[in-house]
Design a protein around this motif. Structure first.
Motif, PDB file in Angstrom:
ATOM      1  N   ASN A 113       0.732  -1.306   0.004  1.00 34.51           N
ATOM      2  CA  ASN A 113       0.080  -0.002   0.101  1.00 34.51           C
ATOM      3  C   ASN A 113       0.863   1.321  -0.069  1.00 34.51           C
ATOM      4  O   ASN A 113       0.847   2.155   0.638  1.00 34.51           O
ATOM      5  N   LYS A 114       1.621   1.297  -0.892  1.00 31.73           N
ATOM      6  CA  LYS A 114       2.738   2.152  -1.079  1.00 31.73           C
ATOM      7  C   LYS A 114       2.283   3.801  -0.953  1.00 31.73           C
ATOM      8  O   LYS A 114       2.805   4.739  -0.196  1.00 31.73           O
ATOM      9  N   GLU A 115       1.301   3.990  -1.552  1.00 33.38           N
ATOM     10  CA  GLU A 115       0.793   5.682  -1.745  1.00 33.38           C
ATOM     11  C   GLU A 115       0.063   5.901  -0.410  1.00 33.38           C
ATOM     12  O   GLU A 115       0.424   6.965   0.265  1.00 33.38           O
ATOM     13  N   GLU A 116      -0.554   4.864   0.279  1.00 29.33           N
ATOM     14  CA  GLU A 116      -1.174   5.447   1.446  1.00 29.33           C
ATOM     15  C   GLU A 116       0.090   5.405   2.634  1.00 29.33           C
ATOM     16  O   GLU A 116       0.068   6.357   3.347  1.00 29.33           O
ATOM     17  N   VAL A 117       1.098   4.514   2.515  1.00 31.55           N
ATOM     18  CA  VAL A 117       1.978   4.644   3.479  1.00 31.55           C
ATOM     19  C   VAL A 117       2.787   6.009   3.648  1.00 31.55           C
ATOM     20  O   VAL A 117       3.159   6.662   4.377  1.00 31.55           O
ATOM     21  N   LEU A 118       3.163   6.313   2.138  1.00 26.38           N
ATOM     22  CA  LEU A 118       3.791   7.414   1.791  1.00 26.38           C
ATOM     23  C   LEU A 118       3.027   8.851   2.400  1.00 26.38           C
ATOM     24  O   LEU A 118       3.534   9.652   2.828  1.00 26.38           O
ATOM     25  N   GLU A 119       1.706   8.940   2.071  1.00 25.97           N
ATOM     26  CA  GLU A 119       0.982   9.987   2.604  1.00 25.97           C
ATOM     27  C   GLU A 119       0.977  10.093   3.993  1.00 25.97           C
ATOM     28  O   GLU A 119       1.098  11.123   4.665  1.00 25.97           O
ATOM     29  N   ARG A 120       0.841   8.863   4.659  1.00 27.36           N
ATOM     30  CA  ARG A 120       0.963   9.069   6.504  1.00 27.36           C
ATOM     31  C   ARG A 120       2.350   9.560   6.682  1.00 27.36           C
ATOM     32  O   ARG A 120       2.562  10.159   7.871  1.00 27.36           O
ATOM     33  N   PHE A 121       3.456   8.847   6.132  1.00 24.07           N
ATOM     34  CA  PHE A 121       4.813   9.497   6.287  1.00 24.07           C
ATOM     35  C   PHE A 121       4.853  10.776   6.290  1.00 24.07           C
ATOM     36  O   PHE A 121       5.417  11.790   7.232  1.00 24.07           O
ATOM     37  N   GLU A 122       4.452  11.474   4.996  1.00 29.98           N
ATOM     38  CA  GLU A 122       4.402  12.902   4.721  1.00 29.98           C
ATOM     39  C   GLU A 122       3.668  13.700   5.803  1.00 29.98           C
ATOM     40  O   GLU A 122       4.091  14.725   6.524  1.00 29.98           O
ATOM     41  N   GLU A 123       2.404  13.148   6.386  1.00 30.72           N
ATOM     42  CA  GLU A 123       1.744  13.862   7.295  1.00 30.72           C
ATOM     43  C   GLU A 123       2.103  13.826   8.407  1.00 30.72           C
ATOM     44  O   GLU A 123       2.527  14.755   9.188  1.00 30.72           O
ATOM     45  N   ASN A 124       2.824  12.669   9.040  1.00 27.23           N
ATOM     46  CA  ASN A 124       3.961  12.834  10.335  1.00 27.23           C
ATOM     47  C   ASN A 124       4.891  13.678  10.221  1.00 27.23           C
ATOM     48  O   ASN A 124       5.378  14.337  11.295  1.00 27.23           O
ATOM     49  N   ALA A 125       5.693  13.943   9.073  1.00 25.40           N
ATOM     50  CA  ALA A 125       6.816  14.768   8.942  1.00 25.40           C
ATOM     51  C   ALA A 125       6.282  16.113   9.011  1.00 25.40           C
ATOM     52  O   ALA A 125       7.057  16.746   9.622  1.00 25.40           O
ATOM     53  N   ARG A 126       5.175  16.518   8.542  1.00 22.64           N
ATOM     54  CA  ARG A 126       4.818  18.140   8.641  1.00 22.64           C
ATOM     55  C   ARG A 126       4.570  18.049  10.087  1.00 22.64           C
ATOM     56  O   ARG A 126       4.973  19.243  10.645  1.00 22.64           O
ATOM     57  N   THR A 127       3.850  17.049  10.821  1.00 24.34           N
ATOM     58  CA  THR A 127       3.621  17.413  12.403  1.00 24.34           C
ATOM     59  C   THR A 127       4.896  17.381  13.002  1.00 24.34           C
ATOM     60  O   THR A 127       5.062  18.438  14.069  1.00 24.34           O
ATOM     61  N   VAL A 128       5.810  16.652  12.860  1.00 20.28           N
ATOM     62  CA  VAL A 128       6.906  16.564  13.519  1.00 20.28           C
ATOM     63  C   VAL A 128       7.872  17.796  13.200  1.00 20.28           C
ATOM     64  O   VAL A 128       8.384  18.398  14.233  1.00 20.28           O
ATOM     65  N   VAL A 129       7.927  18.488  12.104  1.00 20.64           N
ATOM     66  CA  VAL A 129       8.492  19.817  11.698  1.00 20.64           C
ATOM     67  C   VAL A 129       7.912  20.759  12.598  1.00 20.64           C
ATOM     68  O   VAL A 129       8.586  21.528  13.211  1.00 20.64           O
ATOM     69  N   ASN A 130       6.618  20.741  12.355  1.00 29.58           N
ATOM     70  CA  ASN A 130       6.168  21.800  13.339  1.00 29.58           C
ATOM     71  C   ASN A 130       6.197  21.810  14.782  1.00 29.58           C
ATOM     72  O   ASN A 130       6.543  22.961  15.436  1.00 29.58           O
ATOM     73  N   GLN A 131       6.358  20.684  15.277  1.00 28.80           N
ATOM     74  CA  GLN A 131       6.734  20.671  16.765  1.00 28.80           C
ATOM     75  C   GLN A 131       8.183  20.795  17.019  1.00 28.80           C
ATOM     76  O   GLN A 131       8.661  21.196  18.133  1.00 28.80           O
ATOM     77  N   SER A 132       8.904  20.293  16.169  1.00 27.36           N
ATOM     78  CA  SER A 132      10.577  20.510  16.227  1.00 27.36           C
ATOM     79  C   SER A 132      10.898  21.957  16.215  1.00 27.36           C
ATOM     80  O   SER A 132      11.980  22.200  16.771  1.00 27.36           O
ATOM     81  N   LEU A 133      10.376  22.889  15.511  1.00 25.29           N
ATOM     82  CA  LEU A 133      10.939  24.224  15.452  1.00 25.29           C
ATOM     83  C   LEU A 133      10.831  24.656  16.784  1.00 25.29           C
ATOM     84  O   LEU A 133      11.747  25.651  16.968  1.00 25.29           O
ATOM     85  N   THR A 134      10.236  24.353  17.822  1.00 23.36           N
ATOM     86  CA  THR A 134      10.369  24.796  19.419  1.00 23.36           C
ATOM     87  C   THR A 134      11.671  24.545  19.583  1.00 23.36           C
ATOM     88  O   THR A 134      12.443  25.249  20.776  1.00 23.36           O
ATOM     89  N   GLY A 135      12.600  23.671  18.922  1.00 22.67           N
ATOM     90  CA  GLY A 135      13.923  23.081  19.591  1.00 22.67           C
ATOM     91  C   GLY A 135      14.940  23.839  18.892  1.00 22.67           C
ATOM     92  O   GLY A 135      16.037  23.509  19.117  1.00 22.67           O
ATOM     93  N   ILE A 136      14.777  24.745  18.257  1.00 25.92           N
ATOM     94  CA  ILE A 136      15.853  25.590  17.292  1.00 25.92           C
ATOM     95  C   ILE A 136      16.616  26.213  18.496  1.00 25.92           C
ATOM     96  O   ILE A 136      16.384  26.599  19.569  1.00 25.92           O
ATOM     97  N   ARG A 137      18.122  26.416  17.885  1.00 26.89           N
ATOM     98  CA  ARG A 137      18.980  27.096  18.451  1.00 26.89           C
ATOM     99  C   ARG A 137      19.575  28.235  17.956  1.00 26.89           C
ATOM    100  O   ARG A 137      19.809  27.826  16.774  1.00 26.89           O
TER     101      ARG A 137
END
Length: 192
Positions: A102-126
């Motif tokens: 189910n490559k397409e579905e998995v890829l969409e979920r990975f990308e969705e998680n990546a966006r969430t992680v990036v938004n949360q991670s920006l609080t850790g910038i130095r």
């Protein structure tokens, strides 16, 4: 004789000054108005590498703190864009190499998680560089460079993916980290 020596001295001085004047003209830029600018918080020390995502920006305002806020906002935006681009490539490579049904579905979920992680991670910038100048017009300029650890991003990404029950079955952290590290090395080479 005194007059000849005086005239000779004056001619010699005038000739010397004209030579100096010619020499200076050769070293100035040919285009009028060009000025070499000093840039702060830039250069190879502030490029992304295999361990850190980095970005720099400039903010300008009549208020010093507003100049800093503008610079920080611009730098965060650039940093988020670079991380999103890298994470998309990593996700694409990881899903292709794992060849899920189910490559397409998995890829969409990975990308969705990546966006969430990036938004949360920006609080850790130095902040790794911060310089201020004042323009002739009285405005403040803030030169700013920030970084975010690639290891922190992968850890948060792993934590997020491990919570997704549908992806947990197909997700291999070591394979994902290997793909991520390869992309970070590529990013460092491109920055050189």
């Amino acid at each position: 004789m005194k007059k000849i020596l005086t005239y000779s001295a004056i001619l010699f001085a005038a000739f010397s000054l004209s030579l100096t004047g010619c020499k200076n003209k050769k070293t100035t830029p040919k285009k009028e108005g060009e000025v070499l600018l000093k840039q702060y918080c830039t250069g190879s020390d502030y490029f992304s590498n295999s361990k850190y995502f980095r970005a720099n920006a400039i903010g300008e305002s009549i208020d010093q703190m507003t100049a800093r806020k503008k610079a920080l906002s611009n730098a965060k935006s650039r940093l988020a864009g670079d991380i999103n681009t890298t994470m998309k490539v990593v996700s694409d490579q990881y899903v292709k190499s794992s060849e899920y049904n189910n490559k397409e579905e998995v890829l969409e979920r990975f990308e969705e998680n990546a966006r969430t992680v990036v938004n949360q991670s920006l609080t850790g910038i130095r902040t790794i560089c911060e310089q201020y100048t004042k323009t002739p017009e009285g405005k403040f300029k803030c030169y700013l460079a920030i970084e975010l650890s690639g290891t922190d991003i992968v850890s948060k990404y792993n934590e997020r993916l491990s919570k997704d029950e549908n992806l947990k079955v197909d997700y291999n952290y070591e394979k994902f980290k290997e793909t991520f590290d390869a992309e970070m090395r590529k990013l460092e080479e491109e920055q050189r």
